[in-house]
Design an enzyme around this catalytic site. Structure first.
Site, PDB file in Angstrom:
ATOM      1  CB  THR A 162      -0.841  -0.002   1.290  1.00 33.19           C
ATOM      2  OG1 THR A 162      -1.806  -1.010   1.175  1.00 33.19           O
ATOM      3  CG2 THR A 162      -1.521   1.331   1.531  1.00 33.19           C
ATOM      4  CB  VAL A 179     -13.827  -2.531   1.410  1.00 31.02           C
ATOM      5  CG1 VAL A 179     -13.264  -1.142   1.690  1.00 31.02           C
ATOM      6  CG2 VAL A 179     -14.694  -2.494   0.148  1.00 31.02           C
TER       7      VAL A 179
HETATM    8  N1  ASP Z   1      -3.543  -2.444   4.259  1.00 26.86           N
HETATM    9  C1  ASP Z   1      -3.777  -3.021   2.962  1.00 26.86           C
HETATM   10  C2  ASP Z   1      -5.012  -3.878   3.027  1.00 26.86           C
HETATM   11  O1  ASP Z   1      -5.154  -4.678   3.933  1.00 26.86           O
HETATM   12  C3  ASP Z   1      -2.654  -3.832   2.453  1.00 26.86           C
HETATM   13  C4  ASP Z   1      -1.331  -3.139   2.416  1.00 26.86           C
HETATM   14  O2  ASP Z   1      -1.028  -2.331   3.283  1.00 26.86           O
HETATM   15  O3  ASP Z   1      -0.576  -3.411   1.507  1.00 26.86           O
HETATM   16  O4  ASP Z   1      -5.816  -3.772   2.142  1.00 26.86           O
END
Ligand code: ASP
Length: 293
Positions: free
Chosen positions: A168, A197
């Site tokens: 992310t 989501v």
């Molecule tokens: N936090 C994100 C999710 O769970 C994943 C990530 O941080 O790469 O959708």
């Protein structure tokens, strides 16, 4: 004083080859510089974080925009959100076929009375706002999903844990008017079910800003949501500087085995970052000096 911090995701150091880590390092630096340029021209913190996140959405090494991780069906469904310290928030969840989810989230914030649009509705809204169709699926992510499937355990989400690859992207900035803002964008976790989501679209989970500061989190979204990780971190900034607040929040996250990373800036302009994972790509620029992982 001007400041911006960005992250390109937290996770296992083995998820990226040394060459890929180098690309990620360059990517976070480029994003921090792009955001800082906006601040330097007198731009607002919200403009800076959107620009930094947009740059990372367009860099396929990151799990956001083009290059996002795939759902179990081999599709890309993206989450993104942004927030200002005076409480403006916008988000999209499980959006497909757009290049820059963060720009659509900004439109949700500025052009609607809502906070979050998801799925088909979000795509229709994006088209209405003039965002053209874009395929964010990359060969690299297709190969990664194929590998995951080969190993089995592809339908049972909690069992995917050992294969998790986070990426992310997020940004937090502090502008010349001493306002802070945050933006966050994600393809979610590889192998997720369609319609899932994650925290990146959820107010208080992946993204939060208030009069005390602004924060974004990356990592295991289900836990980040349960803990309202960004909200508790910003609340701690009422008492502590950004670094201490983040360390305290991560201590809490660790209790639950939450694999995550946090970046943030408090309202005095102090930068903070940390992680419970082995690895997180990050970079920050403060008063012209660029520091990165
Ligand atoms: N936090 C994100 C999710 O769970 C994943 C990530 O941080 O790469 O959708």
């Amino acid at each position: 004083m001007l400041a911006i911090i960005v992250n390109g995701g937290a996770g296992s150091s083995k998820a990226l080859t040394p060459e890929e880590q180098e690309i990620a390092r360059k990517g976070v630096k480029k994003a921090a510089e792009a955001g800082y340029l906006v601040l330097g021209k007198g731009g607002k913190a919200i403009d800076a974080v959107v620009e930094a996140v947009r740059v990372m959405e367009d860099e396929p090494i990151f799990n956001a925009g083009t290059g996002s991780a795939l759902t179990i069906n081999g599709e890309v469904e993206m989450d993104a959100s942004l927030m200002t310290m005076d409480g403006h928030f916008g988000a999209v969840g499980a959006i497909k076929d757009v290049k820059n989810p963060i720009l659509v989230a900004r439109k949700v914030m500025e052009e609607t009375d809502h906070l979050l649009l998801v799925g088909e509705g979000a795509i229709k809204f994006a088209r209405h706002m003039g965002f053209v169709k874009h395929n964010p699926i990359t060969k690299r992510q297709q190969e990664k999903l194929a590998k995951l499937k080969e190993k089995g355990e592809s339908h049972y989400f909690p069992k995917l844990k050992k294969y998790l690859k986070y990426g992310t992207v997020g940004a937090v900035a502090f502008d010349k008017n001493q306002t802070v803002a945050v933006a966050n964008s994600s393809g979610g976790i590889r192998g997720k079910l369609p319609g899932r989501v994650g925290d990146s679209a959820i107010l208080g989970a992946g993204t939060f800003a208030s009069l005390f500061g602004a924060v974004t989190a990356t990592g295991h979204g289900e836990w980040i949501m349960k803990l309202l990780l960004s909200k508790i971190t910003v609340d701690l900034m009422k008492t502590y500087n950004a670094q201490t607040a983040i360390e305290l929040a991560l201590k809490e996250a660790k209790k639950y085995g939450c694999l995550c990373g946090i970046i943030g800036i408090d309202v005095k302009g102090n930068i903070g970052f940390g992680k419970t994972t082995e690895y997180m790509a990050w970079a920050y620029l403060r008063d012209g000096a660029l520091i990165s992982f």
